[in-house]
Design a protein around this motif. Structure first.
Motif, mmCIF file in Angstrom:
data_model
loop_
_atom_site.group_PDB
_atom_site.id
_atom_site.type_symbol
_atom_site.label_atom_id
_atom_site.label_comp_id
_atom_site.label_asym_id
_atom_site.label_seq_id
_atom_site.Cartn_x
_atom_site.Cartn_y
_atom_site.Cartn_z
ATOM 1 N N ILE A 90 41.923 51.803 40.913
ATOM 2 C CA ILE A 90 40.818 51.042 40.338
ATOM 3 C C ILE A 90 39.925 50.556 41.478
ATOM 4 N N SER A 91 38.625 50.652 41.288
ATOM 5 C CA SER A 91 37.681 50.224 42.317
ATOM 6 C C SER A 91 37.559 48.703 42.320
ATOM 7 N N ALA A 92 36.951 48.183 43.373
ATOM 8 C CA ALA A 92 36.735 46.737 43.477
ATOM 9 C C ALA A 92 35.824 46.260 42.338
ATOM 10 N N GLN A 93 34.817 47.049 42.013
ATOM 11 C CA GLN A 93 33.897 46.674 40.935
ATOM 12 C C GLN A 93 34.608 46.644 39.590
ATOM 13 N N GLU A 94 35.423 47.661 39.314
ATOM 14 C CA GLU A 94 36.174 47.695 38.050
ATOM 15 C C GLU A 94 37.150 46.524 37.961
ATOM 16 N N ALA A 95 37.808 46.202 39.075
ATOM 17 C CA ALA A 95 38.732 45.068 39.088
ATOM 18 C C ALA A 95 37.987 43.765 38.824
ATOM 19 N N ALA A 96 36.817 43.616 39.428
ATOM 20 C CA ALA A 96 36.014 42.409 39.220
ATOM 21 C C ALA A 96 35.589 42.282 37.759
ATOM 22 N N GLU A 97 35.243 43.411 37.131
ATOM 23 C CA GLU A 97 34.860 43.385 35.717
ATOM 24 C C GLU A 97 36.042 42.978 34.839
ATOM 25 N N ILE A 98 37.216 43.496 35.141
ATOM 26 C CA ILE A 98 38.408 43.147 34.358
ATOM 27 C C ILE A 98 38.707 41.656 34.496
ATOM 28 N N VAL A 99 38.665 41.148 35.712
ATOM 29 C CA VAL A 99 38.923 39.725 35.935
ATOM 30 C C VAL A 99 37.877 38.888 35.202
ATOM 31 N N GLY A 100 36.616 39.301 35.280
ATOM 32 C CA GLY A 100 35.549 38.587 34.573
ATOM 33 C C GLY A 100 35.760 38.596 33.064
ATOM 34 N N ASN A 101 36.185 39.719 32.530
ATOM 35 C CA ASN A 101 36.430 39.819 31.091
ATOM 36 C C ASN A 101 37.632 38.988 30.666
ATOM 37 N N LEU A 102 38.653 38.928 31.508
ATOM 38 C CA LEU A 102 39.811 38.080 31.205
ATOM 39 C C LEU A 102 39.402 36.609 31.204
ATOM 40 N N HIS A 103 38.499 36.262 32.094
ATOM 41 C CA HIS A 103 37.978 34.885 32.119
ATOM 42 C C HIS A 103 37.180 34.602 30.852
ATOM 43 N N LYS A 104 36.296 35.530 30.479
ATOM 44 C CA LYS A 104 35.483 35.350 29.266
ATOM 45 C C LYS A 104 36.343 35.274 28.013
ATOM 46 N N ALA A 105 37.471 35.984 28.035
ATOM 47 C CA ALA A 105 38.389 35.974 26.889
ATOM 48 C C ALA A 105 39.268 34.720 26.881
ATOM 49 N N GLY A 106 39.139 33.884 27.899
ATOM 50 C CA GLY A 106 39.900 32.643 27.953
ATOM 51 C C GLY A 106 41.314 32.797 28.482
ATOM 52 N N LEU A 107 41.619 33.940 29.077
ATOM 53 C CA LEU A 107 42.966 34.173 29.592
ATOM 54 C C LEU A 107 43.125 33.738 31.045
ATOM 55 N N LEU A 108 41.996 33.546 31.740
ATOM 56 C CA LEU A 108 42.019 33.062 33.120
ATOM 57 C C LEU A 108 41.006 31.941 33.264
ATOM 58 N N GLY A 109 41.375 30.911 33.991
ATOM 59 C CA GLY A 109 40.434 29.842 34.293
ATOM 60 C C GLY A 109 39.403 30.321 35.298
ATOM 61 N N GLU A 110 38.331 29.565 35.434
ATOM 62 C CA GLU A 110 37.245 29.967 36.336
ATOM 63 C C GLU A 110 37.707 30.045 37.789
ATOM 64 N N ASP A 111 38.452 29.048 38.241
ATOM 65 C CA ASP A 111 38.934 29.046 39.628
ATOM 66 C C ASP A 111 39.853 30.241 39.886
ATOM 67 N N VAL A 112 40.777 30.493 38.974
ATOM 68 C CA VAL A 112 41.712 31.607 39.126
ATOM 69 C C VAL A 112 40.942 32.930 39.168
ATOM 70 N N ALA A 113 39.961 33.088 38.288
ATOM 71 C CA ALA A 113 39.162 34.319 38.263
ATOM 72 C C ALA A 113 38.421 34.514 39.587
ATOM 73 N N GLN A 114 37.884 33.440 40.138
ATOM 74 C CA GLN A 114 37.182 33.558 41.426
ATOM 75 C C GLN A 114 38.140 33.948 42.548
ATOM 76 N N TYR A 115 39.310 33.322 42.584
ATOM 77 C CA TYR A 115 40.297 33.655 43.616
ATOM 78 C C TYR A 115 40.766 35.098 43.489
ATOM 79 N N LEU A 116 41.036 35.521 42.265
ATOM 80 C CA LEU A 116 41.472 36.907 42.056
ATOM 81 C C LEU A 116 40.388 37.890 42.464
ATOM 82 N N GLY A 117 39.152 37.578 42.113
ATOM 83 C CA GLY A 117 38.040 38.441 42.509
ATOM 84 C C GLY A 117 37.966 38.604 44.012
ATOM 85 N N LEU A 118 38.192 37.515 44.713
ATOM 86 C CA LEU A 118 38.190 37.558 46.170
ATOM 87 C C LEU A 118 39.367 38.383 46.692
#
Length: 147
Positions: A90-118
């Motif tokens: 999976i590319s970095a962009q695809e991973a970032a989209e998945i993390v963003g979608n998990l955040h939008k779906a309420g499965l990840l908090g904003e801070d966790v999504a940012q850390y995972l993206g990094l």
């Protein structure tokens, strides 16, 4: 200023929040009339904003008694679909989209999504692309199986 697509997306999400069910049924023509647009604009919003990767499933029944059923996927369905989609790399962009979608779906908090993206970024991994993509896929699958 919000675009028509943003307004339509937010209105549909509001309808989903207000219902006791995990889905709503509506006619494409009713949506088009409500937003003073053509049905193809409704189709665009449904096909780009209400996709499985974002936690939704759209079922369309055409014809005289036709309707659109917009359904929120259960957490388990969403996670299973994402895991199947990832595969071995999976590319970095695809991973970032998945993390963003998990955040939008309420499965990840904003801070966790940012850390995972990094953590999933090319800047942090600093590996050859194929190695980074394989490692990233393993990391995201591990995340999905432990949410």
């Amino acid at each position: 200023m919000w675009s028509l697509a943003d307004k339509m997306e937010n209105w549909i999400k509001l309808l989903l929040e207000e219902t006791d069910e995990r889905f709503i049924k509506i006619r494409r023509s009713e949506l088009a009339r409500h937003f003073s647009c053509v049905p193809s604009q409704v189709t665009y919003v449904l096909s780009t904003r209400f996709i499985p990767e974002r936690g939704y499933r759209v079922i369309s029944r055409r014809g005289a008694g036709g309707y659109i059923r917009i359904e929120r996927l259960s957490e388990a369905d969403l996670l299973d679909r994402l895991e199947q989609q990832i595969g071995d790399t999976i590319s970095a962009q695809e991973a970032a989209e998945i993390v963003g979608n998990l955040h939008k779906a309420g499965l990840l908090g904003e801070d966790v999504a940012q850390y995972l993206g990094l953590l999933l970024s090319d800047e942090v991994l600093q590996l050859p692309e194929i190695t980074a993509n394989r490692l990233r896929a393993r990391m995201v699958v591990a995340l999905l199986t432990n949410i």
